[in-house]
Design a protein around this motif. Structure first.
Motif, PDB file in Angstrom:
ATOM      1  N   PRO A 165       0.818  -1.227   0.000  1.00 36.73           N
ATOM      2  CA  PRO A 165       0.000   0.000   0.000  1.00 36.73           C
ATOM      3  C   PRO A 165       0.848   1.272   0.000  1.00 36.73           C
ATOM      4  N   GLU A 166       2.004   1.221   0.623  1.00 35.02           N
ATOM      5  CA  GLU A 166       2.864   2.411   0.656  1.00 35.02           C
ATOM      6  C   GLU A 166       3.531   2.714  -0.691  1.00 35.02           C
ATOM      7  N   ASP A 167       3.345   1.842  -1.671  1.00 34.33           N
ATOM      8  CA  ASP A 167       3.818   2.117  -3.024  1.00 34.33           C
ATOM      9  C   ASP A 167       2.819   2.970  -3.808  1.00 34.33           C
ATOM     10  N   THR A 168       1.662   3.206  -3.219  1.00 31.30           N
ATOM     11  CA  THR A 168       0.649   4.025  -3.881  1.00 31.30           C
ATOM     12  C   THR A 168       1.166   5.440  -4.110  1.00 31.30           C
ATOM     13  N   ALA A 169       1.110   5.874  -5.353  1.00 31.44           N
ATOM     14  CA  ALA A 169       1.632   7.185  -5.735  1.00 31.44           C
ATOM     15  C   ALA A 169       1.379   7.408  -7.219  1.00 31.44           C
ATOM     16  N   VAL A 170       1.649   8.619  -7.652  1.00 32.48           N
ATOM     17  CA  VAL A 170       1.737   8.900  -9.086  1.00 32.48           C
ATOM     18  C   VAL A 170       3.187   8.667  -9.489  1.00 32.48           C
ATOM     19  N   TYR A 171       3.378   7.859 -10.482  1.00 39.53           N
ATOM     20  CA  TYR A 171       4.712   7.517 -10.957  1.00 39.53           C
ATOM     21  C   TYR A 171       5.024   8.310 -12.224  1.00 39.53           C
ATOM     22  N   TYR A 172       6.197   8.929 -12.226  1.00 40.16           N
ATOM     23  CA  TYR A 172       6.644   9.747 -13.350  1.00 40.16           C
ATOM     24  C   TYR A 172       7.922   9.154 -13.933  1.00 40.16           C
ATOM     25  N   CYS A 173       7.982   9.107 -15.250  1.00 40.88           N
ATOM     26  CA  CYS A 173       9.245   8.742 -15.870  1.00 40.88           C
ATOM     27  C   CYS A 173      10.009  10.020 -16.219  1.00 40.88           C
ATOM     28  N   GLU A 174      11.302   9.872 -16.262  1.00 41.62           N
ATOM     29  CA  GLU A 174      12.202  11.002 -16.535  1.00 41.62           C
ATOM     30  C   GLU A 174      13.320  10.507 -17.420  1.00 41.62           C
ATOM     31  N   ALA A 175      13.769  11.354 -18.307  1.00 40.77           N
ATOM     32  CA  ALA A 175      14.870  10.971 -19.177  1.00 40.77           C
ATOM     33  C   ALA A 175      15.716  12.194 -19.492  1.00 40.77           C
ATOM     34  N   GLN A 176      17.010  11.981 -19.530  1.00 38.58           N
ATOM     35  CA  GLN A 176      17.911  13.052 -19.979  1.00 38.58           C
ATOM     36  C   GLN A 176      18.214  12.811 -21.453  1.00 38.58           C
ATOM     37  N   ILE A 177      17.694  13.694 -22.279  1.00 38.96           N
ATOM     38  CA  ILE A 177      17.780  13.558 -23.730  1.00 38.96           C
ATOM     39  C   ILE A 177      18.943  14.387 -24.249  1.00 38.96           C
ATOM     40  N   ILE A 178      19.697  13.818 -25.160  1.00 44.85           N
ATOM     41  CA  ILE A 178      20.693  14.571 -25.905  1.00 44.85           C
ATOM     42  C   ILE A 178      20.066  14.914 -27.249  1.00 44.85           C
ATOM     43  N   THR A 179      19.917  16.203 -27.510  1.00 43.89           N
ATOM     44  CA  THR A 179      19.291  16.620 -28.758  1.00 43.89           C
ATOM     45  C   THR A 179      20.307  16.591 -29.891  1.00 43.89           C
ATOM     46  N   TYR A 180      19.821  16.774 -31.103  1.00 48.02           N
ATOM     47  CA  TYR A 180      20.725  16.805 -32.258  1.00 48.02           C
ATOM     48  C   TYR A 180      21.659  18.005 -32.221  1.00 48.02           C
ATOM     49  N   SER A 181      21.300  19.011 -31.431  1.00 43.63           N
ATOM     50  CA  SER A 181      22.196  20.154 -31.217  1.00 43.63           C
ATOM     51  C   SER A 181      23.155  19.900 -30.076  1.00 43.63           C
ATOM     52  N   ARG A 182      23.086  18.679 -29.520  1.00 40.95           N
ATOM     53  CA  ARG A 182      23.981  18.232 -28.448  1.00 40.95           C
ATOM     54  C   ARG A 182      23.693  18.906 -27.114  1.00 40.95           C
ATOM     55  N   TYR A 183      22.456  19.367 -26.936  1.00 40.08           N
ATOM     56  CA  TYR A 183      22.069  19.874 -25.629  1.00 40.08           C
ATOM     57  C   TYR A 183      21.528  18.713 -24.792  1.00 40.08           C
ATOM     58  N   ARG A 184      21.782  18.773 -23.488  1.00 40.59           N
ATOM     59  CA  ARG A 184      21.235  17.793 -22.553  1.00 40.59           C
ATOM     60  C   ARG A 184      20.024  18.412 -21.884  1.00 40.59           C
ATOM     61  N   VAL A 185      18.901  17.791 -22.020  1.00 40.64           N
ATOM     62  CA  VAL A 185      17.655  18.328 -21.485  1.00 40.64           C
ATOM     63  C   VAL A 185      16.910  17.225 -20.732  1.00 40.64           C
ATOM     64  N   ASP A 186      16.434  17.558 -19.555  1.00 40.01           N
ATOM     65  CA  ASP A 186      15.640  16.598 -18.779  1.00 40.01           C
ATOM     66  C   ASP A 186      14.163  16.747 -19.148  1.00 40.01           C
ATOM     67  N   TRP A 227      10.103  15.027 -18.584  1.00 42.68           N
ATOM     68  CA  TRP A 227       9.254  14.247 -17.693  1.00 42.68           C
ATOM     69  C   TRP A 227       8.017  13.750 -18.423  1.00 42.68           C
ATOM     70  N   GLY A 228       7.586  12.567 -18.055  1.00 37.57           N
ATOM     71  CA  GLY A 228       6.327  12.058 -18.552  1.00 37.57           C
ATOM     72  C   GLY A 228       5.162  12.652 -17.775  1.00 37.57           C
ATOM     73  N   GLN A 229       3.962  12.289 -18.162  1.00 40.27           N
ATOM     74  CA  GLN A 229       2.761  12.904 -17.606  1.00 40.27           C
ATOM     75  C   GLN A 229       2.330  12.301 -16.275  1.00 40.27           C
ATOM     76  N   GLY A 230       2.921  11.201 -15.877  1.00 37.68           N
ATOM     77  CA  GLY A 230       2.529  10.581 -14.614  1.00 37.68           C
ATOM     78  C   GLY A 230       1.456   9.531 -14.816  1.00 37.68           C
ATOM     79  N   THR A 231       1.581   8.449 -14.085  1.00 40.77           N
ATOM     80  CA  THR A 231       0.583   7.391 -14.126  1.00 40.77           C
ATOM     81  C   THR A 231       0.305   6.933 -12.695  1.00 40.77           C
ATOM     82  N   GLN A 232      -0.968   6.809 -12.360  1.00 39.41           N
ATOM     83  CA  GLN A 232      -1.357   6.500 -10.985  1.00 39.41           C
ATOM     84  C   GLN A 232      -1.208   5.007 -10.704  1.00 39.41           C
ATOM     85  N   VAL A 233      -0.576   4.716  -9.594  1.00 37.18           N
ATOM     86  CA  VAL A 233      -0.500   3.340  -9.093  1.00 37.18           C
ATOM     87  C   VAL A 233      -1.157   3.329  -7.721  1.00 37.18           C
ATOM     88  N   THR A 234      -2.158   2.488  -7.557  1.00 39.75           N
ATOM     89  CA  THR A 234      -2.870   2.379  -6.286  1.00 39.75           C
ATOM     90  C   THR A 234      -2.834   0.933  -5.825  1.00 39.75           C
TER      91      THR A 234
END
Length: 119
Positions: free
Chosen positions: A86-107, A109-116
């Protein structure tokens, strides 16, 4: 760039769920990908992440129960969650550090998914 998460839902304690998060858009490469969660009234916390080389890191509270994995050919990260509590109940978000074609590093976030998890 977009991160689209899926796989959340309602499960009984002791059950399992598998979350997925696919990155799409103008992506040269991806460094780390991971999952965070935020329960009501609490701060967002790291659940697990994985580098492009495969190294993983887990929160102590999920070690031995959750497994993070990546499919680099699909720019997708997964979180297999077993023996849910039950203590795992939360909104879960994914995150990724993307390297763009311009070689910028950008973090991103996904939209979140509920786990109950019910007791």
């Amino acid at each position: 760039v977009q991160l689209l998460a899926s796989g959340g839902g309602l499960v009984q304690a002791g059950g399992s769920l598998r979350l997925s998060c696919a990155a799409s858009g103008s992506i040269f490469s991806i460094n780390h990908m991971g999952w965070y969660r935020q329960a009501p009234g609490k701060q967002r916390e790291l659940v697990a992440d994985q580098t492009s080389g495969g190294s993983t890191n887990y929160a102590d509270s999920v070690k031995g129960r959750f497994t993070i994995s990546r499919d680099n050919t699909k720019n997708t990260v997964y979180l297999q969650m077993n023996s849910l509590k039950p203590e795992d109940t939360a909104v879960y978000y994914c995150e990724a550090q993307i390297i763009t074609y311009s070689r910028y590093r950008v973090d991103y976030w996904g939209q979140g998914t509920q786990v109950t998890v019910s007791s």
